[in-house]
Each structure stands twice: as structure tokens, then as C-alpha cells.
Design an enzyme around this catalytic site. Structure first.
Site, PDB file in Angstrom:
ATOM      1  N   HIS A   1       0.841  -1.204   0.000  1.00 50.33           N
ATOM      2  CA  HIS A   1       0.000   0.000   0.000  1.00 50.33           C
ATOM      3  C   HIS A   1       0.877   1.256   0.000  1.00 50.33           C
ATOM      4  O   HIS A   1       0.738   2.132  -0.858  1.00 50.33           O
ATOM      5  CB  HIS A   1      -0.918  -0.017   1.237  1.00 50.33           C
ATOM      6  CG  HIS A   1      -1.771   1.198   1.363  1.00 50.33           C
ATOM      7  ND1 HIS A   1      -3.096   1.209   0.989  1.00 50.33           N
ATOM      8  CD2 HIS A   1      -1.511   2.448   1.816  1.00 50.33           C
ATOM      9  CE1 HIS A   1      -3.597   2.419   1.189  1.00 50.33           C
ATOM     10  NE2 HIS A   1      -2.657   3.190   1.706  1.00 50.33           N
ATOM     11  N   GLU A   2       1.785   1.323   0.958  1.00 49.69           N
ATOM     12  CA  GLU A   2       2.645   2.510   1.038  1.00 49.69           C
ATOM     13  C   GLU A   2       3.569   2.581  -0.183  1.00 49.69           C
ATOM     14  O   GLU A   2       3.894   3.671  -0.660  1.00 49.69           O
ATOM     15  CB  GLU A   2       3.461   2.508   2.337  1.00 49.69           C
ATOM     16  CG  GLU A   2       2.628   2.506   3.627  1.00 49.69           C
ATOM     17  CD  GLU A   2       1.590   3.616   3.713  1.00 49.69           C
ATOM     18  OE1 GLU A   2       1.809   4.711   3.154  1.00 49.69           O
ATOM     19  OE2 GLU A   2       0.528   3.382   4.339  1.00 49.69           O
TER      20      GLU A   2
ATOM     21  N   HIS B   1       1.794   4.522  -2.802  1.00 54.25           N
ATOM     22  CA  HIS B   1       1.944   5.972  -2.584  1.00 54.25           C
ATOM     23  C   HIS B   1       3.339   6.416  -3.013  1.00 54.25           C
ATOM     24  O   HIS B   1       3.522   7.470  -3.631  1.00 54.25           O
ATOM     25  CB  HIS B   1       1.791   6.309  -1.093  1.00 54.25           C
ATOM     26  CG  HIS B   1       0.389   6.276  -0.578  1.00 54.25           C
ATOM     27  ND1 HIS B   1      -0.617   7.046  -1.097  1.00 54.25           N
ATOM     28  CD2 HIS B   1      -0.172   5.585   0.451  1.00 54.25           C
ATOM     29  CE1 HIS B   1      -1.746   6.824  -0.412  1.00 54.25           C
ATOM     30  NE2 HIS B   1      -1.503   5.934   0.521  1.00 54.25           N
TER      31      HIS B   1
ATOM     32  N   GLU C   1      -4.813   7.645  -2.760  1.00 63.83           N
ATOM     33  CA  GLU C   1      -5.249   6.358  -2.211  1.00 63.83           C
ATOM     34  C   GLU C   1      -5.642   5.388  -3.323  1.00 63.83           C
ATOM     35  O   GLU C   1      -5.624   4.178  -3.128  1.00 63.83           O
ATOM     36  CB  GLU C   1      -6.406   6.542  -1.219  1.00 63.83           C
ATOM     37  CG  GLU C   1      -6.031   7.268   0.068  1.00 63.83           C
ATOM     38  CD  GLU C   1      -4.925   6.583   0.858  1.00 63.83           C
ATOM     39  OE1 GLU C   1      -4.714   5.379   0.693  1.00 63.83           O
ATOM     40  OE2 GLU C   1      -4.247   7.279   1.640  1.00 63.83           O
TER      41      GLU C   1
END
Ligand SMILES: [Zn+2]
Length: 291
Positions: A56-57, A60, A86
Site C-alpha cells: 500500500h505505502e 503511494h 489512495e
């Protein structure tokens, strides 16, 4: 032991322009596009929080590393607001990161690292990482129930901002809504109202960006699949380059020069619609659960 370098494969440059650290609540922070740092967290009894929060990170991080140099040092040198941000993190975490294609490539290597998985076939593993179950902790929730966690927070913060409830009402209301929407009730504040850092840090109105990100991500994915029809074959063989390149060319390169509503139209030719996310969920979980 084979080192599973998932982040390197999907396109996050952690050797020259990034680093990974540990924090209780994973996050990404950056100082331009050449210093983009992410964190993850570990649960020694469960690999999932570490792996999926890292991906997830990483999503980003890839977005920020792909911001063009021309925008560096300007107020446009970042992602297009958090809903779009997101969408990228949740695209990598869920649409790619919890797909059969993704694990067909990584699972054999993963099994070499985690000996406990030696006797577990890939179908069982795929079902386990996509197991649907109402739960207390947002960041560990499955894709199907995840948006309910957001709706609960959004409803509470709207009541708070409109002064329809007092601060003291929040923990009780939180528990009530979890019982009503998800059928579960936290036994303590850590598993309930205090599990996120957002409100404590002043981030009211942030939570809906995750649900919006799901919608943007699914709509962008729908277009990506048309432009790269053999996307799944590429992932099967561990080649994420065309996908991350497509996202760079179609989404990341604009930085914050376009608002999310303009960007989604530019990328997909349509305004934001929930249709693609609903279709995606129906297709994936319909197949998984035979419904
Ligand atoms: Zn995020």
C-alpha cells in the site's frame, strides 16, 4: 534464503530514492521525488499486515517518485489530492497485490522465505488473503467490507463537525455503528475508536479518500486493462514495468496540475462512477465464493 523484494519488482525505488522503516501505523512521507520514504508494521504471528501495508505505502511511494522533475519545488509537485493518492496505493495493495496473477509469481519465492507455507497450495493461500470477514481493524479489513469502515468514520465525523454529537459520544457511537454495520464490537479503544491516527492528527474528512480511492482505482484499472490486454500475463511472469509505466504516463506525470475529477476524466474518458468498483468486487468475490 530467497529475498522477496516485492517493492523493487512493482517499481518502488528503495535503493536510491527511498527507504523502509517500521512504525505502528504505516505511512509515506517525502521530500521531493528523490527522497520518498515509507514505513510498514510487523505482527510476528501474521505476515499480512506487513506485506499489504508495505505494498500500500509502496503505491503511494511510486506515485511520488514518478512526479516529473519539472514540477519539483512547486505546489503542484505531488499527487492529485489524497483520493487519487489512495487509488494508487489501494490499486497496488488490492487489485494487484491480492490477485492470483501477483501471487502466481511471488508465492513460490514467498514459500522459500516462510517455511510455514510449504504445504499450503496457492489456491488456499489466495483464498486466505481474500477471506471476507467483518472485522474491527480498518487497515486489516478485506476489500469487500473495507468501505463500511469508512462509512462509519465519515458518518461520525459529519455528526461531530455539525455539532450534532459531543466528543464524549464518539466511543459509544463508534461501537454502536460497528455492531450495526459489521456485527462486531470492540472490547477496548485500541481496537475501536483509537485505532487510527487521523482524527488525533487533525485529519477530519480524510477517511472518505480511501473509499474514493477504491472507486478511482477500479475505474483506472478498467482502462489499463483495455490498453494492456495481456496485463495479467505480464504480472504472471513478474513483469510489472508496463503497468507502472502506464500509470506514470497516464496518472502520475500530471502531479497536482489536474484535480482528481479532471484527471479521472482525462485518464478514462468518463466522470467518476462506482460501477467499476462494484463490477470488480462482484467479479472477484463472485468467483471466490461461487455467488
Ligand atoms: Zn494510504
Amino acid at each position: 534464503m530467497y529475498k522477496v523484494s516485492i517493492l523493487g519488482h512493482i517499481g518502488y525505488d528503495y535503493e536510491k530514492r527511498g527507504r523502509i522503516d517500521v512504525s505502528e501505523h504505516p505511512f509515506t512521507t517525502n521530500f521531493g521525488n528523490k527522497d520518498v520514504r515509507i514505513t510498514t508494521k510487523y505482527d510476528t504471528s501474521d505476515f499480512r499486515p506487513a506485506i499489504f501495508s508495505m505494498i500500500h505505502e509502496g503505491g503511494h511511494g511510486i506515485y511520488e517518485q514518478n512526479i516529473p522533475d519539472e514540477l519539483e519545488g512547486t505546489s503542484l509537485g505531488s499527487g492529485a489530492l489524497m483520493g487519487m493518492h489512495e487509488s494508487q496505493s489501494r490499486f497496488y495493495e488490492n487489485i494487484l497485490g491480492k490477485s492470483m496473477e501477483f501471487w502466481s509469481y511471488f508465492y513460490p519465492k514467498f514459500q522459500q522465505t516462510y517455511k510455514e507455507l510449504e504445504g499450503v497450495d496457492i489456491i488456499s493461500f489466495y483464498k486466505a488473503i481474500n477471506y471476507v470477514e467483518p472485522s474491527l481493524i480498518r487497515i486489516d479489513a478485506d476489500e469487500l467490507t473495507y468501505s463500511l469502515h469508512i462509512i462509519i468514520r465519515y458518518e461520525i465525523e459529519k455528526l461531530l463537525i455539525n455539532s450534532d454529537i459531543n466528543l464524549d459520544d464518539v466511543p459509544g457511537l463508534w461501537n454502536e455503528k460497528y455492531k450495526e454495520y459489521l456485527g462486531v464490537e470492540p472490547k477496548n479503544y485500541a481496537d475501536g475508536v483509537l485505532q487510527d491516527v487521523h482524527w488525533a492528527g487533525g485529519d477530519f474528512g480524510y477517511f472518505p479518500t480511501y473509499a474514493l480511492g477504491n472507486l478511482y482505482g477500479a475505474q483506472i484499472f478498467n482502462k489499463l486493462k483495455k490498453d494492456i490486454p495481456d496485463w495479467n500475463k505480464k504480472i504472471y511472469s513478474g513483469n510489472f514495468v508496463p503497468i507502472t509505466k502506464w500509470l506514470k504516463e497516464n496518472v502520475h506525470k500530471y502531479g497536482a496540475t489536474l484535480k482528481p475529477a479532471e484527471l479521472i476524466k482525462k485518464v478514462t474518458g468518463e466522470e467518476l462512477s462506482a460501477k467499476y468498483f462494484i463490477d470488480y468486487l462482484n467479479d472477484k468475490f463472485g468467483k471466490l465464493y461461487g455467488v
